[in-house]
Design a protein around this motif. Sequence first.
Motif, PDB file in Angstrom:
ATOM      1  N   ASP A 287       0.842  -1.285   0.010  1.00  0.00           N
ATOM      2  CA  ASP A 287      -0.084  -0.087   0.008  1.00  0.00           C
ATOM      3  C   ASP A 287       0.732   1.211  -0.104  1.00  0.00           C
ATOM      4  N   ASP A 288       1.928   1.375   0.483  1.00  0.00           N
ATOM      5  CA  ASP A 288       2.787   2.607   0.728  1.00  0.00           C
ATOM      6  C   ASP A 288       3.668   2.620  -0.650  1.00  0.00           C
ATOM      7  N   TYR A 289       3.992   1.743  -1.320  1.00  0.00           N
ATOM      8  CA  TYR A 289       4.439   1.821  -2.774  1.00  0.00           C
ATOM      9  C   TYR A 289       3.392   2.147  -3.610  1.00  0.00           C
ATOM     10  N   ALA A 290       2.009   1.873  -3.536  1.00  0.00           N
ATOM     11  CA  ALA A 290       1.133   2.206  -4.429  1.00  0.00           C
ATOM     12  C   ALA A 290       0.863   3.781  -4.125  1.00  0.00           C
ATOM     13  N   ARG A 291       0.792   4.189  -2.784  1.00  0.00           N
ATOM     14  CA  ARG A 291       0.519   5.562  -2.340  1.00  0.00           C
ATOM     15  C   ARG A 291       1.478   6.334  -3.206  1.00  0.00           C
ATOM     16  N   LYS A 292       2.957   5.885  -3.136  1.00  0.00           N
ATOM     17  CA  LYS A 292       4.150   6.757  -3.708  1.00  0.00           C
ATOM     18  C   LYS A 292       3.865   6.903  -5.285  1.00  0.00           C
ATOM     19  N   GLY A 293       3.458   5.610  -5.935  1.00  0.00           N
ATOM     20  CA  GLY A 293       3.206   5.728  -7.321  1.00  0.00           C
ATOM     21  C   GLY A 293       2.255   6.696  -7.712  1.00  0.00           C
TER      22      GLY A 293
END
Length: 325
Positions: free
Chosen positions: A9-15
């Motif tokens: 979820d963290d990486y999706a938000r960063k993207g």
Amino acid sequence: MASSTLTADDYARKGLESTTHFPGLASLCDISAPPRDMFKLGEKRQERPKRAESGSKPERKGKGRRQIPPQKVFDNLYYVGAGNVASWAIDTGKSIVLVDALNNNEQAQQYIVDGLSALGLGNKPISHLIISHGHGDHYGGFELIKSTYNPRIVMSNVEWDFLENDKFASYRWGKKPSRDVGVTDGETLKVNDTELTLYVTPGHTPGTLTVIFPVTDGNEQHRAVLWGGTGLNYGPDVSRIQSYTDSAMTMKRLVKEQNIDVFLSNHPSRAGTREKLEALSNRESNEKHAFVQGQDVVVEAFELLENCTRAQWMRIEEKQHDQRN
């Protein structure tokens, strides 16, 4: 290296932070469900009636709104694609290097051949056809291009192997090309005075090609990257999605090293191509070129691709871990 403390979820938000400039790439960040397997979906399509001898299917009425007129983009680059899939013509002086051939022969005639003619390039030969990857919406019109111009057909060696063994097909596509020119990662293709560098960027397919080349706007010189394939369409294959993440990281590094300031896609919706072409057609003499977004913004595109594909395979691994426990 990625931080072990961050979740999918963290990486999706960063993207998603980069979707201001690239809203067409946002779907890659959706990790609510595993990626679709288009091969399984395609098995039913193979049962459809056999294509006519022309190898094409007429455009359905009502689709005109999706069309994009042929247009000069840079002094040496032209858009000659359809509304949903692109074909780019790079003018090298004595000949044209074409990237992708659309779905079928009818489209190749309508958009590429007729489009080049409308742009005043009808008498210029196409010396090379680069096929970004082995899906029929990118190679399907090659037969018409081959019979009209007799170019060399270029794909990565990996992708030629992939295409020869691929069973996914659609009634909308023309037939597959036979192996011609195979290239390896980082190989240079020099056509007249234009140098194109071809990078193998696995992820969308095993041997997807991404092309880096110079573009000119009057007295200004720029460098463009044409990203070869975007979607995740083969199901929850962790190692293959990881290769996509690695490819995005590699391209991000090259963007910085080579000061690449133009991001192009072979699907107009992915890079806002239609909107940029419209802005370009209304450009004032002192206005910035719509396709020149700057190195920092192009870096953002690859950060999005990196972070969102990382989120995809991490989510798969997280679910596998939960199932084991």
